[in-house]
Write a protein that holds these residues in place. Sequence first.
Motif, short mmCIF file in Angstrom:
data_model
loop_
_atom_site.label_atom_id
_atom_site.label_comp_id
_atom_site.label_asym_id
_atom_site.label_seq_id
_atom_site.Cartn_x
_atom_site.Cartn_y
_atom_site.Cartn_z
N ILE A 114 37.89 0.99 80.34
CA ILE A 114 36.15 0.86 80.60
C ILE A 114 37.00 0.25 82.09
CG2 ILE A 114 35.06 -1.63 80.37
CD1 ILE A 114 36.19 -1.47 77.24
N PRO A 115 35.71 0.76 82.68
CA PRO A 115 35.75 1.11 83.95
C PRO A 115 36.05 -0.03 85.05
CG PRO A 115 34.23 2.21 83.27
CD PRO A 115 34.24 1.59 82.15
N ILE A 116 35.53 -1.32 84.44
CA ILE A 116 35.51 -2.80 85.17
C ILE A 116 37.52 -3.14 84.87
CG2 ILE A 116 34.86 -4.78 86.35
CD1 ILE A 116 32.01 -3.76 86.56
N LEU A 117 37.06 -3.13 83.25
CA LEU A 117 37.87 -3.62 82.66
C LEU A 117 39.50 -3.01 82.84
CD1 LEU A 117 38.38 -6.08 80.51
CD2 LEU A 117 38.35 -4.43 79.34
N GLY A 118 39.09 -1.98 82.68
CA GLY A 118 40.47 -1.89 82.91
C GLY A 118 41.17 -1.17 83.97
N TRP A 119 40.86 -1.71 85.15
CA TRP A 119 40.78 -1.61 86.52
C TRP A 119 42.01 -3.27 86.40
CZ3 TRP A 119 39.59 -5.83 89.95
CH2 TRP A 119 40.04 -5.81 91.81
N LEU A 120 41.04 -4.63 85.74
CA LEU A 120 41.38 -5.37 85.72
C LEU A 120 43.38 -5.35 85.37
CD1 LEU A 120 38.33 -7.85 84.78
CD2 LEU A 120 40.04 -7.40 87.44
N LEU A 121 42.98 -4.28 83.93
CA LEU A 121 44.22 -4.64 82.96
C LEU A 121 45.33 -3.86 83.51
CD1 LEU A 121 42.31 -3.85 79.51
CD2 LEU A 121 43.44 -6.11 80.75
N GLN A 122 45.10 -3.63 84.89
CA GLN A 122 46.11 -2.19 85.52
C GLN A 122 46.72 -3.46 86.54
OE1 GLN A 122 46.84 1.04 85.39
NE2 GLN A 122 45.43 0.47 83.89
N HIS A 123 46.81 -4.25 86.47
CA HIS A 123 48.18 -5.87 87.30
C HIS A 123 48.87 -6.08 86.85
CE1 HIS A 123 49.50 -9.49 87.45
NE2 HIS A 123 48.60 -9.83 89.02
N PRO A 124 50.05 -5.74 87.28
CA PRO A 124 51.68 -5.55 86.79
C PRO A 124 51.93 -6.06 85.16
CG PRO A 124 51.41 -5.13 88.88
CD PRO A 124 50.28 -5.88 88.15
N TYR A 125 51.49 -7.47 85.19
CA TYR A 125 51.71 -8.24 83.97
C TYR A 125 51.35 -7.32 83.17
CZ TYR A 125 52.89 -12.44 81.69
OH TYR A 125 53.13 -13.20 80.54
N ILE A 126 50.47 -7.80 83.36
CA ILE A 126 49.23 -7.53 82.03
C ILE A 126 49.95 -5.76 82.05
CG2 ILE A 126 47.20 -7.24 81.12
CD1 ILE A 126 46.13 -9.30 83.31
N ARG A 127 50.09 -5.07 82.38
CA ARG A 127 50.42 -3.98 82.36
C ARG A 127 51.13 -3.73 81.50
NH1 ARG A 127 48.53 2.07 83.72
NH2 ARG A 127 49.98 2.92 83.40
N SER A 128 52.29 -4.58 81.72
CA SER A 128 53.75 -4.51 81.31
C SER A 128 53.74 -4.88 79.89
CB SER A 128 55.03 -5.39 81.75
OG SER A 128 54.68 -6.80 82.15
N LEU A 129 52.29 -5.72 79.96
CA LEU A 129 52.51 -6.39 78.23
C LEU A 129 51.67 -5.41 77.56
CD1 LEU A 129 50.82 -10.11 78.29
CD2 LEU A 129 53.48 -9.44 77.75
N LEU A 130 50.61 -4.60 77.98
CA LEU A 130 50.25 -3.29 77.22
C LEU A 130 51.61 -2.20 76.73
CD1 LEU A 130 46.80 -3.81 78.86
CD2 LEU A 130 47.73 -4.56 76.38
N ASP A 131 52.38 -1.95 77.82
CA ASP A 131 53.09 -0.73 77.78
C ASP A 131 54.16 -1.33 76.89
OD1 ASP A 131 51.93 0.57 79.50
OD2 ASP A 131 52.60 0.28 81.28
N ARG A 132 54.13 -2.42 76.95
CA ARG A 132 55.06 -2.77 75.42
C ARG A 132 54.77 -2.37 74.40
NH1 ARG A 132 56.61 -9.54 75.54
NH2 ARG A 132 57.32 -8.09 77.43
N TYR A 133 53.41 -2.44 73.44
CA TYR A 133 52.37 -2.23 72.35
C TYR A 133 52.37 -1.42 71.88
CZ TYR A 133 54.00 -7.29 71.64
OH TYR A 133 53.92 -8.64 71.55
#
Length: 140
Positions: A114-133
Motif C-alpha cells: 500500500i503506497p503510504i503505509l508501505g513507505w512507513l513499514l520500511q522503517h528498519p525496526y518494523i521491517r525486521s519484525l515483519l521479515d521475521r514472520y
Amino acid sequence: MASFEMNDLKKIGLGLTGFGVFFTFLGVMFVFDKGLIAMGNILFLAGVTLTIGIQPAIQFFTKRRNFKGTISFGLGFLLVVFGWPILGLLLESYGFLVLFSGFWPTLAVFLQRIPILGWLLQHPYIRSLLDRYRGRRVPV
C-alpha cells in the motif's frame, strides 16, 4: 489448487466479514453491548465461511492444531451471548489470534504494497519484525 477469482459468494463473504468487524467495534464502543458483539460474531463467522467456502471453513476450524483457537473462540462467543461480554471478548481475541496467526505474513506483504503505509513499514525496526514472520505458510 485454490481459486482466487472473486465470485459473488466471496464478495458477499467479504462484506459480511467487514460488517462483523464493524458491529464488534460498535459493541465495544457502546460499553461492551452484548447484542452488537454477538451480531458481529455471527456476521464475521458467516463472512469467513462464505469467503473461503463451507467445506474449507469446516476443515480449517476442525484441524487438530486449531482446536485451541476454535474452542476458545466458541466459548468466548457463548460468554458474550450469556451476558459476560468483556470476558467473552477477551477469550474470543485469544482464539482469533491462535486461529489466524498464520495469516499475518500474508497481511504484512499486502500492507507493505500500500503506497503510504508501505513507505512507513520500511522503517528498519518494523521491517525486521515483519521479515521475521514472512517465511511461514498460510494455514488454509
